[in-house]
Design an enzyme around this catalytic site. Structure first.
Site, short mmCIF file in Angstrom:
data_model
loop_
_atom_site.label_atom_id
_atom_site.label_comp_id
_atom_site.label_asym_id
_atom_site.label_seq_id
_atom_site.Cartn_x
_atom_site.Cartn_y
_atom_site.Cartn_z
N LYS B 64 2.23 0.86 -0.18
CA LYS B 64 0.80 0.58 -0.17
C LYS B 64 0.60 -0.89 0.20
CE LYS B 64 -3.07 1.29 -3.47
NZ LYS B 64 -3.39 1.72 -4.84
N SER B 139 -6.75 5.39 -5.06
CA SER B 139 -6.80 4.49 -3.92
C SER B 139 -5.52 4.47 -3.08
CB SER B 139 -7.06 3.06 -4.42
OG SER B 139 -5.98 2.61 -5.22
N SER B 163 -4.93 6.15 -9.40
CA SER B 163 -4.77 5.91 -7.96
C SER B 163 -3.47 6.42 -7.36
CB SER B 163 -4.92 4.42 -7.65
OG SER B 163 -6.27 4.06 -7.67
#
Lengths: 96, 460
Positions: B64, B139, B163
């Site tokens: 990420k 996310s 997330s």
């Protein structure tokens, strides 16, 4: 229903160092009001004498030796990250 | 879909080239923000010539883009950090690299990890791996989609309120949210420091466990990291017959019927495997989202105060005063959702409102923790859906922040209590994946992996 005024949003934006546009202020007034209305359901709870849970690890007083650790990063590398610098200093607009 | 074992013992260069090709082939999903091709190819050569070895030698992965990693920018999917190139890497990436794993790229996310769909990225949304008209979840949406598409066998994400678990559920892969403090947070862009955890996505429990084991451990650079404790159980059958509680509060009509059916089937298979499952009550669960949206914005407002356009990050042009420099840099650098959270955070922390909001929420958090602890005195594992729905349509929830937040209703409580949880695939409803959330007491991560692995074996 929680109401928050336009002036409240402008004051909060100043506290938050955010220079918002007029459109942003309008939409944030609605959204922030709705979110604050949602979280007000906590008022249903009796929390008298409950100790707040600021952390979950149970860790306390994590000490280290008081020695300088530059973290394998040099001053030059850090200064290179700054948008503007001069003579090993970070440069900003005039403060005074 | 090739899991980690497929990549082991092959040419690292071939592994990396295949992964890079797959990333380009699936470009339209926009799972990745950029590739770290140069460094990946260099490291592959080092693995192939024997200079680097380890348990993940030559295995490609993605991270990420809120993890600091070398070769290219670390943007957190924000304008604020769009050109930020780090001089150092996150501790957990260093640990994976020491075992020979090769990072091939950085994945998309909601800007600064603020969101539940990856629609809040400053660089465009990520599409769901199963149905590209649906959201990736968030996310950590890009990481979930990269694994679900088979670009790489594992990926790193961050989980502050769901997330990792929620996008894992939306894309049908395994998602790991470890006990708070198990893995170092050093070198990862902070969101809410009291609930941020570093975890992974993988295709099965075995791979997820191996990656987690390598990531885990105390780090002197993260003062809240716990002393080393994580050790996988060698024999999954050693967990014996577990007492499992299904959280009834999350199995009401507010949850889609298709989701409830898949969860009920998973419960049936747990019983077939010799575990006992009964329905339990968690009355504080319904307040967990309200607590979360006080506590987390408060921490966000504090953590994001550092982005001022002075020392690093983007700076607004042609400003004449320092206030104007701060204000314009921040207005341009943050997306709308980040601004909402900063304002809420500073509101609940401001003098006159602190007791009514922030302190009240932290007291409610203690009541929630007490309820979880009472349940874990009786049960080994708790279980619930991960999300009340399957992946929703792109654009469906973007106009209403509170509606978007509701997709986190079943995951935020676990985060506030610092508990470990896995999101494991449990079949489909209307063609879209459903995940089951397995929740443990703090530091019981190994039991969750053993249970998930034993249930995968039952599926075969």
């Amino acid at each position: 229903m929680h109401t928050i005024s336009r002036d409240d949003i402008i004051k909060l934006a100043t506290l938050s160092s955010l220079k918002l546009t007029d459109e942003e202020i309008d939409s944030l007034q609605v959204d922030v009001g709705n979110i604050l209305s949602y979280v007000e359901q906590l008022n249903e709870l009796d929390t008298k004498d409950v100790t707040p849970a600021y952390q979950v690890t149970g860790l306390s007083n994590v000490f280290r030796k008081d020695v300088i650790n530059s973290g394998e990063v040099s001053r030059e590398q850090l200064l290179a990250l700054a948008p503007d610098s001069q003579d090993l200093q970070i440069k900003v607009p005039k403060v005074l | 879909m090739p899991s980690i074992s497929y990549y082991q013992g092959r040419s690292a260069l071939q592994n990396v080239q295949e992964a890079l090709q797959a990333a380009k082939k699936y470009d339209k999903y926009h799972a990745l923000l950029h590739l770290t091709e140069k460094r990946a190819l260099e490291r592959a050569a080092q693995v192939d010539n024997g200079a680097i070895s380890g348990r993940l030698a030559g295995v490609p992965f993605v991270v990420k883009d809120n993890y600091l990693a070398l070769d290219g920018a670390t943007t957190a999917a924000s304008r604020m950090l769009e050109d930020f190139e780090t001089p150092l890497q996150a501790t957990v990436i260093e640990r994976l690299e020491q075992e020979g794993a090769i990072c091939i790229g950085k994945t998309n996310l909601d800007s600064f990890a603020h969101g539940s769909s990856t629609e809040n990225s400053a660089f465009g949304l990520t599409k769901n791996a199963i149905d590209p008209t649906k959201v990736a979840g968030g996310s950590s949406g890009g990481s979930a989609v990269a694994v679900a598409l088979g670009i790489v066998p594992f990926a790193l994400g961050t989980d502050t309120g769901g997330s990792i678990r929620q996008p894992a559920s939306f894309n049908g892969v395994v998602g790991v949210k470890p006990t708070y403090g198990m893995s170092s947070r050093f070198g990862v862009v902070a969101m809410a420091s009291s609930t941020d955890v570093m975890g992974c996505f993988a295709l099965n429990g075995k791979d997820a466990e191996l990656v987690t084991e390598i990531m885990a451990g105390n780090d002197p650079k993260d003062m809240t990291s716990l002393p080393d404790y994580f050790k996988p159980l060698e024999d999954v059958s050693s967990i014996g017959s577990l007492k499992i509680g299904m959280i009834g509060d999350f199995m009401t009509e507010d949850t889609d019927s298709g989701v409830r059916e898949r969860v009920t089937e998973y419960v049936d298979s747990l019983k077939m495997a010799g575990h006992s499952v009964s329905t339990v009550k968690l009355p504080m669960a319904k307040y967990s989202l309200a607590m979360y949206y006080i506590i987390v914005p408060a921490e966000i407002a504090s953590n994001l105060a550092r982005y001022d356009g002075v020392r690093y990050g983007s700076r607004a042009k042609d400003t004449t005063t320092l206030d104007e420099l701060y204000g314009l840099s921040r207005d341009r650098g943050f997306v709308a959702e980040s601004k909402r959270r900063i304002l809420i955070g500073n509101y609940v922390l401001s003098s006159g409102y602190f007791d009514a909001y922030y302190q009240k929420a932290q007291q409610a958090r203690q009541l929630l923790i007490d309820e979880f602890d009472a349940l874990f005195a009786e049960f080994d594992v708790l279980l619930s859906p991960v999300v009340p729905t399957t992946a929703f349509g792109i654009g469906e929830n973007t106009d209403d922040p509170v509606k978007m937040y509701l997709s986190d209703a079943m995951t935020v409580g676990v985060s506030l209590a610092g508990l470990p949880a896995l999101s494991v695939p449990a079949g489909n409803a209307n063609g879209m994946p459903v995940g089951v959330q397995l929740i443990g007491q703090r530091k019981s991560d190994a039991v969750l992996f053993a249970l998930a692995k034993s249930m995968e074996a039952t599926d075969d």
